[in-house]
Design a protein around this motif. Structure first.
Motif, mmCIF file in Angstrom:
data_model
loop_
_atom_site.group_PDB
_atom_site.id
_atom_site.type_symbol
_atom_site.label_atom_id
_atom_site.label_comp_id
_atom_site.label_asym_id
_atom_site.label_seq_id
_atom_site.Cartn_x
_atom_site.Cartn_y
_atom_site.Cartn_z
ATOM 1 N N GLN A 285 0.837 -1.201 0.000
ATOM 2 C CA GLN A 285 0.000 0.000 0.000
ATOM 3 C C GLN A 285 0.870 1.250 0.000
ATOM 4 O O GLN A 285 1.825 1.364 0.756
ATOM 5 N N GLY A 286 0.518 2.180 -0.899
ATOM 6 C CA GLY A 286 1.250 3.430 -0.992
ATOM 7 C C GLY A 286 2.381 3.426 -1.990
ATOM 8 O O GLY A 286 3.034 4.449 -2.187
ATOM 9 N N PHE A 287 2.614 2.273 -2.660
ATOM 10 C CA PHE A 287 3.685 2.177 -3.643
ATOM 11 C C PHE A 287 3.199 1.400 -4.874
ATOM 12 O O PHE A 287 2.233 0.641 -4.811
ATOM 13 N N GLY A 288 3.915 1.598 -5.999
ATOM 14 C CA GLY A 288 3.593 0.859 -7.221
ATOM 15 C C GLY A 288 2.321 1.353 -7.874
ATOM 16 O O GLY A 288 1.940 2.525 -7.755
ATOM 17 N N ASP A 289 1.654 0.439 -8.561
ATOM 18 C CA ASP A 289 0.420 0.780 -9.288
ATOM 19 C C ASP A 289 -0.844 0.342 -8.563
ATOM 20 O O ASP A 289 -1.933 0.843 -8.853
ATOM 21 N N TYR A 290 -0.726 -0.623 -7.646
ATOM 22 C CA TYR A 290 -1.922 -1.201 -7.015
ATOM 23 C C TYR A 290 -1.849 -0.936 -5.520
ATOM 24 O O TYR A 290 -0.897 -1.337 -4.854
ATOM 25 N N ASN A 291 -2.828 -0.274 -4.999
ATOM 26 C CA ASN A 291 -2.809 0.145 -3.601
ATOM 27 C C ASN A 291 -3.234 -1.009 -2.690
ATOM 28 O O ASN A 291 -4.264 -0.963 -2.031
ATOM 29 N N GLN A 292 -2.413 -2.064 -2.665
ATOM 30 C CA GLN A 292 -2.717 -3.208 -1.822
ATOM 31 C C GLN A 292 -1.416 -3.867 -1.364
ATOM 32 O O GLN A 292 -0.357 -3.676 -1.951
ATOM 33 N N ASP A 293 -1.517 -4.642 -0.287
ATOM 34 C CA ASP A 293 -0.405 -5.462 0.165
ATOM 35 C C ASP A 293 -0.577 -6.856 -0.430
ATOM 36 O O ASP A 293 -1.038 -6.986 -1.558
ATOM 37 N N ILE A 294 -0.221 -7.892 0.304
ATOM 38 C CA ILE A 294 -0.395 -9.266 -0.182
ATOM 39 C C ILE A 294 -1.798 -9.713 0.224
ATOM 40 O O ILE A 294 -2.077 -9.882 1.419
#
Length: 303
Positions: A285-294
């Motif tokens: 969350q907060g990084f990359g393109d997808y606002n999710q963790d695992i």
């Protein structure tokens, strides 16, 4: 990926019955984070015509819509919530509700990594870069991104089964890429997935992408660093192990012999000493393109 039955997801099938909504969904999957304005331009439609269709796709869980800052005010942007759907036509009377959880990128239970490596929260790096010992930093659980060259990080997946249930399917979704010093779009890396010591298969990440900014990255994140990864779906079923719907091994969930007492340990690993030991980056969350963790989904069944 999501697993649905005919009875449970009639709104989803109704949403997909429109050729226009199917076009919209394809554009959103191919252009995660696309704004309503750009969608309207690509489809040559007014936004007023597009909005109700976006609402139907969001209501049944196929996409999500978020308000994000724009040059003038805010804009609505669309993200895919699933890229594959498995429809079960069989008898589901013994199938229990799907158990879902989201595991923060920094909430690993074990690690052994080599430089280049590091962690960061949405506000700062966690200590100095290229110091493996900092993966034991007290604030590591708050990390939204981590990267290393060789080694592994391991996560404990919550197990909510009880004595008369059996795990039928495990699905994990995550955003992942390679790890180059700085970044390199052409940087293939061999990444191995395993569960409780059993190899589930491997994937060759094509690169460590930085041709544009990641859509979720905080403003302080340096432009020359890795920016985003690829969204992957790993599924372990009673027939084998699949990545984005394609088989990567014959290991089944039954082979893993999981029960209500099992501690489930899932590992991302880059083995050392191979021509493609080019690291990995995990985006939360907060990084990359997808606002999710695992994200984890486990389907249980009554025995």
């Amino acid at each position: 990926m999501n697993s649905v039955t005919l009875e449970e997801q009639l709104p989803l099938f109704q949403a997909l019955s429109s050729e226009l909504r199917v076009q919209i969904l394809k554009l959103v999957v191919a252009n995660s984070g696309i704004s309503l304005r750009h969608l309207a331009e690509k489809l040559n439609l007014p936004q007023s015509t597009l909005s109700p269709h976006i609402g139907k796709l969001a209501a049944c869980g196929l996409i999500r819509v978020e308000e994000e800052p724009a040059s003038h005010g805010v804009q609505k942007c669309c993200y895919p919530k699933m890229t594959q759907i498995l429809v079960d036509f069989g008898d589901s009377c013994n199938r229990l509700p799907l158990y879902q959880a989201e595991i923060p990128i920094g909430q690993y239970s074990d690690f052994d990594v080599t430089p280049t490596c590091g962690l960061a929260t949405t506000s700062a790096f966690l200590g100095a870069l290229d110091e493996p010992r900092l993966f034991a930093h007290p604030e590591s659980s708050k990390a939204g991104i981590l990267w290393f060259t060789t080694g592994y990080v391991e996560y404990i997946l919550p197990n909510s089964s009880y004595w008369n249930t059996k795990i039928e399917k495990i699905t994990l979704t995550f955003e992942i890429g390679s790890e180059a010093p700085g970044a390199n779009n052409d940087w293939p890396s061999r990444i191995v997935f395993s569960l409780n010591g059993t190899c589930l298969g491997e994937w060759i990440s094509p690169g460590d992408f930085a041709d544009r900014r990641g859509r979720q990255n905080p403003s302080w994140w340096y432009r020359f660093l890795n920016q985003y990864g690829l969204f992957k779906t790993l599924t372990i079923t009673t027939t084998g192990c699949f990545l984005d719907g394609k088989p990567i091994s014959a290991v089944t969930v039954d082979d893993l012999q999981l029960d209500s007492q099992s501690v489930i340990k899932f590992r991302f690993e880059v083995p050392a000493g191979t021509p493609l030991s080019h690291g990995l980056t995990l985006y939360g969350q907060g990084f990359g393109d997808y606002n999710q963790d695992i994200k984890m989904m486990i389907q249980y069944r009554k025995e």
